[in-house]
Design a protein around this motif. Structure first.
Motif, short mmCIF file in Angstrom:
data_model
loop_
_atom_site.label_atom_id
_atom_site.label_comp_id
_atom_site.label_asym_id
_atom_site.label_seq_id
_atom_site.Cartn_x
_atom_site.Cartn_y
_atom_site.Cartn_z
N PRO A 66 7.11 4.90 -2.08
CA PRO A 66 5.75 5.03 -3.22
C PRO A 66 4.33 5.79 -1.78
O PRO A 66 4.85 5.26 -0.54
CB PRO A 66 5.14 3.75 -3.08
N PHE A 67 3.75 6.60 -2.61
CA PHE A 67 2.98 7.23 -2.17
C PHE A 67 2.23 7.71 -2.90
O PHE A 67 2.47 7.90 -4.00
CB PHE A 67 3.78 8.90 -1.53
N LYS A 68 0.72 8.33 -2.56
CA LYS A 68 0.20 8.76 -3.05
C LYS A 68 -0.51 10.33 -2.64
O LYS A 68 -1.08 10.05 -1.41
CB LYS A 68 -1.12 8.12 -3.37
N GLU B 202 -11.06 13.05 -2.88
CA GLU B 202 -10.46 11.88 -3.74
C GLU B 202 -9.71 11.63 -4.54
O GLU B 202 -9.21 11.05 -5.10
CB GLU B 202 -11.07 11.00 -2.76
N LEU C 188 -0.25 7.52 1.80
CA LEU C 188 -1.60 8.02 1.76
C LEU C 188 -0.79 9.57 2.44
O LEU C 188 -0.79 9.64 3.51
CB LEU C 188 -2.80 7.60 2.09
N VAL D 15 -3.78 12.61 -2.40
CA VAL D 15 -4.96 12.64 -2.38
C VAL D 15 -5.94 13.97 -2.19
O VAL D 15 -5.32 13.75 -1.01
CB VAL D 15 -6.15 11.68 -2.29
N GLU E 186 0.77 -1.12 0.00
CA GLU E 186 -0.78 -0.37 0.30
C GLU E 186 0.96 1.10 -0.01
O GLU E 186 1.88 1.07 0.93
CB GLU E 186 -0.67 -0.09 0.97
N ASP E 187 0.72 2.13 -1.02
CA ASP E 187 1.53 3.12 -1.21
C ASP E 187 0.94 4.15 0.20
O ASP E 187 -0.03 4.43 1.36
CB ASP E 187 0.78 4.29 -1.67
N ASP F 29 -6.87 12.04 -7.32
CA ASP F 29 -5.06 12.26 -6.77
C ASP F 29 -4.40 13.10 -7.77
O ASP F 29 -4.29 13.95 -8.69
CB ASP F 29 -4.84 10.56 -8.08
N THR G 147 -1.14 13.43 -6.89
CA THR G 147 0.69 13.05 -6.67
C THR G 147 1.04 13.82 -7.68
O THR G 147 2.22 14.42 -7.52
CB THR G 147 0.81 11.08 -6.83
N ARG G 148 0.95 13.66 -9.17
CA ARG G 148 0.89 14.03 -10.29
C ARG G 148 1.49 15.16 -9.82
O ARG G 148 2.31 16.38 -10.14
CB ARG G 148 0.57 13.61 -11.98
#
Length: 186
Positions: free
Chosen positions: A45-47, A54, A13, A49, A10-11, A56, A58-59
């Motif tokens: 790894p992460f995300k 909710e 959060l 939001v 799981e990334d 995404d 990240t970018r």
């Protein structure tokens, strides 16, 4: 504060709130872009939001980090390179360009790791300062190697295009008819 345990696979959060603050749900603390950059540098790894929708983000956050990095110090992207990247948006080659940049970056990272692995065998001379000094001496060589790699990639792409154009003529001897163009109504 107690850090929550993360499930395997799981990334991490990070939630972004309307007040533009970033909240790390694993450590239960607010974080900055600098902290997020630390996650990137550490390979974690992460995300990110939006806390409300909710969506995404990240970018967007990664682009913000790049923008800050480009604003101070030595930029990675020249004005010419950024202009060329922008020209690919909306172009039929946009998807290919993204894929090409990603693969090229991965090749560069692989070379970097290989050089790092080789430096481990240098013994006492493998301090970060000694490594940086060696890379500064090797910089023209590396630029030459990367330039040759890019030239070869370009030549290969041009040859591939020529072959594809030649294959279009392959079927000209067959009795296929072209679909008739529809006449415009006046």
């Amino acid at each position: 504060m107690v850090a929550r345990s993360k499930r395997v696979g799981e990334d991490r959060l990070i939630k972004k709130y309307p007040n533009r603050r970033l909240y790390d749900t694993q450590t239960s603390t607010y974080v900055t872009l600098s902290d997020i950059k630390g996650l990137v540098m550490g390979g974690e790894p992460f995300k990110v939001v939006d806390a409300k929708t909710e969506d995404d983000l990240t970018r967007n956050i990664l682009l913000q980090i790049i923008l800050e990095e480009e604003a101070c110090g030595s930029p990675v992207f020249s004005t010419q390179m950024l202009s060329q990247i922008i020209r690919f948006y909306g172009n039929s080659m946009q998807g290919l360009m993204g894929n090409y940049l990603e693969k090229t970056m991965q090749s560069f990272v692989d070379i970097h790791h290989k050089l790092g692995d080789q430096s481990k065998g240098m013994g006492a001379g493998s301090s970060p300062e000694a490594w940086a000094q060696m890379l500064n001496l090797q910089n023209p060589l590396m630029q030459g190697l990367m330039g040759n790699y890019m030239d070869q990639s370009k030549d290969l792409f041009v040859k591939m295009q020529e072959q594809m154009q030649g294959s279009q003529n392959l079927f000209t001897g067959f009795p296929f008819t072209q679909p008739a163009a529809k006449e415009e109504k006046e």
